[in-house]
Design a protein around this motif. Structure first.
Motif, PDB file in Angstrom:
ATOM      1  N   ARG A  40       0.833  -1.209   0.000  1.00  0.00           N
ATOM      2  CA  ARG A  40       0.000   0.000   0.000  1.00  0.00           C
ATOM      3  C   ARG A  40       0.868   1.260   0.000  1.00  0.00           C
ATOM      4  N   ASN A  41       2.018   1.187   0.664  1.00  0.00           N
ATOM      5  CA  ASN A  41       2.886   2.365   0.785  1.00  0.00           C
ATOM      6  C   ASN A  41       4.086   2.321  -0.153  1.00  0.00           C
ATOM      7  N   GLN A  42       4.066   1.361  -1.074  1.00  0.00           N
ATOM      8  CA  GLN A  42       5.125   1.227  -2.082  1.00  0.00           C
ATOM      9  C   GLN A  42       6.521   1.159  -1.462  1.00  0.00           C
ATOM     10  N   ARG A  43       6.662   0.252  -0.488  1.00  0.00           N
ATOM     11  CA  ARG A  43       7.962  -0.029   0.132  1.00  0.00           C
ATOM     12  C   ARG A  43       8.358  -1.465  -0.204  1.00  0.00           C
ATOM     13  N   PRO A  44       9.591  -1.675  -0.606  1.00  0.00           N
ATOM     14  CA  PRO A  44      10.021  -3.050  -0.916  1.00  0.00           C
ATOM     15  C   PRO A  44      10.026  -3.925   0.328  1.00  0.00           C
ATOM     16  N   ALA A  45       9.685  -5.191   0.145  1.00  0.00           N
ATOM     17  CA  ALA A  45       9.661  -6.157   1.250  1.00  0.00           C
ATOM     18  C   ALA A  45      10.566  -7.331   0.917  1.00  0.00           C
ATOM     19  N   VAL A  46      11.327  -7.770   1.910  1.00  0.00           N
ATOM     20  CA  VAL A  46      12.189  -8.945   1.788  1.00  0.00           C
ATOM     21  C   VAL A  46      11.595 -10.049   2.656  1.00  0.00           C
ATOM     22  N   VAL A  47      11.329 -11.211   2.071  1.00  0.00           N
ATOM     23  CA  VAL A  47      10.812 -12.328   2.850  1.00  0.00           C
ATOM     24  C   VAL A  47      11.983 -13.120   3.432  1.00  0.00           C
ATOM     25  N   MET A  48      11.924 -13.404   4.726  1.00  0.00           N
ATOM     26  CA  MET A  48      12.935 -14.233   5.378  1.00  0.00           C
ATOM     27  C   MET A  48      12.307 -15.611   5.620  1.00  0.00           C
ATOM     28  N   SER A  49      12.963 -16.658   5.113  1.00  0.00           N
ATOM     29  CA  SER A  49      12.321 -17.974   5.163  1.00  0.00           C
ATOM     30  C   SER A  49      13.302 -19.094   5.459  1.00  0.00           C
ATOM     31  N   GLU A  50      12.854 -20.043   6.307  1.00  0.00           N
ATOM     32  CA  GLU A  50      13.619 -21.266   6.526  1.00  0.00           C
ATOM     33  C   GLU A  50      12.832 -22.491   6.059  1.00  0.00           C
ATOM     34  N   THR A  51      11.762 -22.252   5.304  1.00  0.00           N
ATOM     35  CA  THR A  51      10.938 -23.344   4.789  1.00  0.00           C
ATOM     36  C   THR A  51      11.598 -23.959   3.569  1.00  0.00           C
ATOM     37  N   ILE A 312      18.540  -6.485   0.841  1.00  0.00           N
ATOM     38  CA  ILE A 312      18.027  -5.119   0.928  1.00  0.00           C
ATOM     39  C   ILE A 312      18.447  -4.306  -0.293  1.00  0.00           C
ATOM     40  N   ASP A 313      19.711  -4.416  -0.680  1.00  0.00           N
ATOM     41  CA  ASP A 313      20.212  -3.653  -1.836  1.00  0.00           C
ATOM     42  C   ASP A 313      19.460  -4.034  -3.107  1.00  0.00           C
ATOM     43  N   VAL A 314      19.248  -5.340  -3.288  1.00  0.00           N
ATOM     44  CA  VAL A 314      18.522  -5.805  -4.477  1.00  0.00           C
ATOM     45  C   VAL A 314      17.070  -5.338  -4.431  1.00  0.00           C
ATOM     46  N   ALA A 315      16.446  -5.429  -3.249  1.00  0.00           N
ATOM     47  CA  ALA A 315      15.050  -5.023  -3.115  1.00  0.00           C
ATOM     48  C   ALA A 315      14.868  -3.543  -3.447  1.00  0.00           C
ATOM     49  N   LYS A 316      15.816  -2.717  -2.995  1.00  0.00           N
ATOM     50  CA  LYS A 316      15.721  -1.281  -3.258  1.00  0.00           C
ATOM     51  C   LYS A 316      15.914  -0.962  -4.739  1.00  0.00           C
ATOM     52  N   ALA A 317      16.677  -1.825  -5.436  1.00  0.00           N
ATOM     53  CA  ALA A 317      16.944  -1.583  -6.854  1.00  0.00           C
ATOM     54  C   ALA A 317      15.891  -2.204  -7.771  1.00  0.00           C
ATOM     55  N   THR A 318      14.957  -2.951  -7.197  1.00  0.00           N
ATOM     56  CA  THR A 318      13.941  -3.658  -7.979  1.00  0.00           C
ATOM     57  C   THR A 318      12.636  -2.871  -7.971  1.00  0.00           C
ATOM     58  N   PRO A 319      12.010  -2.692  -9.117  1.00  0.00           N
ATOM     59  CA  PRO A 319      10.705  -2.016  -9.136  1.00  0.00           C
ATOM     60  C   PRO A 319       9.718  -2.719  -8.207  1.00  0.00           C
ATOM     61  N   ILE A 320       9.026  -1.923  -7.408  1.00  0.00           N
ATOM     62  CA  ILE A 320       8.107  -2.500  -6.420  1.00  0.00           C
ATOM     63  C   ILE A 320       6.877  -3.052  -7.118  1.00  0.00           C
ATOM     64  N   CYS A 321       6.496  -4.241  -6.685  1.00  0.00           N
ATOM     65  CA  CYS A 321       5.344  -4.910  -7.274  1.00  0.00           C
ATOM     66  C   CYS A 321       4.073  -4.107  -7.003  1.00  0.00           C
ATOM     67  N   ARG A 322       3.228  -3.986  -8.019  1.00  0.00           N
ATOM     68  CA  ARG A 322       1.916  -3.365  -7.831  1.00  0.00           C
ATOM     69  C   ARG A 322       0.882  -4.487  -7.791  1.00  0.00           C
ATOM     70  N   ALA A 323       0.304  -4.673  -6.631  1.00  0.00           N
ATOM     71  CA  ALA A 323      -0.613  -5.795  -6.431  1.00  0.00           C
ATOM     72  C   ALA A 323      -1.880  -5.629  -7.259  1.00  0.00           C
ATOM     73  N   THR A 324      -2.338  -6.730  -7.823  1.00  0.00           N
ATOM     74  CA  THR A 324      -3.604  -6.738  -8.552  1.00  0.00           C
ATOM     75  C   THR A 324      -4.756  -6.813  -7.560  1.00  0.00           C
TER      76      THR A 324
END
Length: 337
Positions: A40-51, A312-324
């Motif tokens: 909603r606020n157009q901020r990149p998100a990084v998922v942390m996962s051990e699955t 974080i560096d990659v997320a900031k350089a990647t266009p933020i997804c616009r949710a459908t």
């Protein structure tokens, strides 16, 4: 409750105003609400996962839903090889997924273990520990497979008793949980009360002593997303015997070098491995412990920080997804479930 969670999460994130949000997983309402806020606020998100792909039974519809949710993240930080590959399978580009999520404070365990070993007679008396023992540490719940561990240990003692000159080691099982009474009953059934110690839940500051005075570490879980207790054991310089269903195995266990893996459904397999390990010379056990330290040296808080910074560096350089619209509705439905 979900409405209050959404409001409090929004308030907290608005106050912090993160350039990038590091979100643990995608399965909890809190994680999904944080992802909603980022979109909603157009901020990149990084998922942390051990699955990983093998830690639970997978269903096609559930995997399809996960793919849709994971596609909304800009990058990923995974535990290790298996966890990274699973995020890639779920649709994150390979060059946007990094490792380093599952680490412990190696220096803390190594330093304190060295102190204990330098004063081992005093610590052994204080904690009432046997001269030789296998160590296990887990919550007393079904997935930790502790009943199988006890049956395998009984098998180990039976096999060791037939071998001339081999004095069986004891077993110390740290932890607590809903299966405690069941485990106690099993000790009586298997006639193991004199050989298995259940000290209960051990505070963090006391853990290194139990590791330091052990001869080998056993982890029998099925399934296990990672298994941070294996990191702790290796940081203190122990050989490890680890279920092949543990997510840490490809990264931390070099077969025959610092430890061994086994089928967690096989009592006989684990019992024989315990015999094999207890027959090793002290010099060989020390060599394997040294290899454990060498391997786990690549899994430290600094390793976590490096992986997180790259994500974080990659997320900031990647266009933020616009949710459908479908993605918004899916997130709302998942939060409410």
């Amino acid at each position: 409750k979900r409405g209050r969670l959404r409001q409090r999460m929004a308030n907290a994130l608005r106050e912090v105003d993160p350039a990038v949000a590091m979100i643990p997983g995608w399965a909890t309402p809190a994680s999904l609400v944080a992802l909603e806020w980022c979109l909603r606020n157009q901020r990149p998100a990084v998922v942390m996962s051990e699955t990983n792909a093998f830690d639970e039974e997978r269903y096609a519809l559930a995997e399809l839903i996960k793919r849709r949710v994971v596609s909304l993240f800009s990058a990923g930080l995974a535990g290790g090889q298996l966890q990274r590959e699973y995020l890639i399978t779920l649709g994150l580009p390979r060059d946007r997924v990094f490792t380093g999520y599952d680490v412990v404070d190696n220096e803390y365990f190594a330093t304190n273990a060295a102190h204990v070993r330098a004063n081992q007679a005093a610590f052994r008396r204080e904690l009432n520990l046997p001269e030789r023992y296998f160590l296990a540490s887990a919550r007393f719940v079904e997935k930790k497979n502790l009943l199988t561990l006890l049956r395998a240990y009984a098998s180990y003692r039976e096999l060791a008793g037939r071998l001339e000159g081999l004095s069986p080691w004891d077993l110390i099982l740290l932890g607590d949980g809903p299966l405690r009474e069941t485990l106690n009953s099993q000790l009586s059934t298997l006639n193991l009360r004199r050989h298995v110690l259940l000290p209960g839940f051990i505070q963090y500051r006391k853990l290194p002593a139990y590791y330091a005075l052990a001869d080998a570490f056993v982890h029998a879980s099925v399934p296990e997303q990672w298994g941070l207790v294996v990191n702790e054991a290796m940081a203190t310089g122990l050989p490890v015997i680890v279920s092949n269903r543990c997510g840490c195995v490809p990264d931390l266990v070099a077969e025959g070098k610092n430890g061994f893996t086994f089928d967690p459904a096989s009592v006989k397999n684990l019992g024989r491995l315990m015999v094999d390990v207890s027959r090793l010379s002290d010099r060989r056990l020390e060599e394997m412990g040294g290899e454990s330290r060498r391997i786990v040296a690549g899994f430290t808080p600094a390793h976590f920080a490096t992986g997180a910074q790259r994500a974080i560096d990659v997320a900031k350089a990647t266009p933020i997804c616009r949710a459908t619209l479908f993605s918004w509705l899916l997130l709302k439905a998942l939060v409410r479930r």
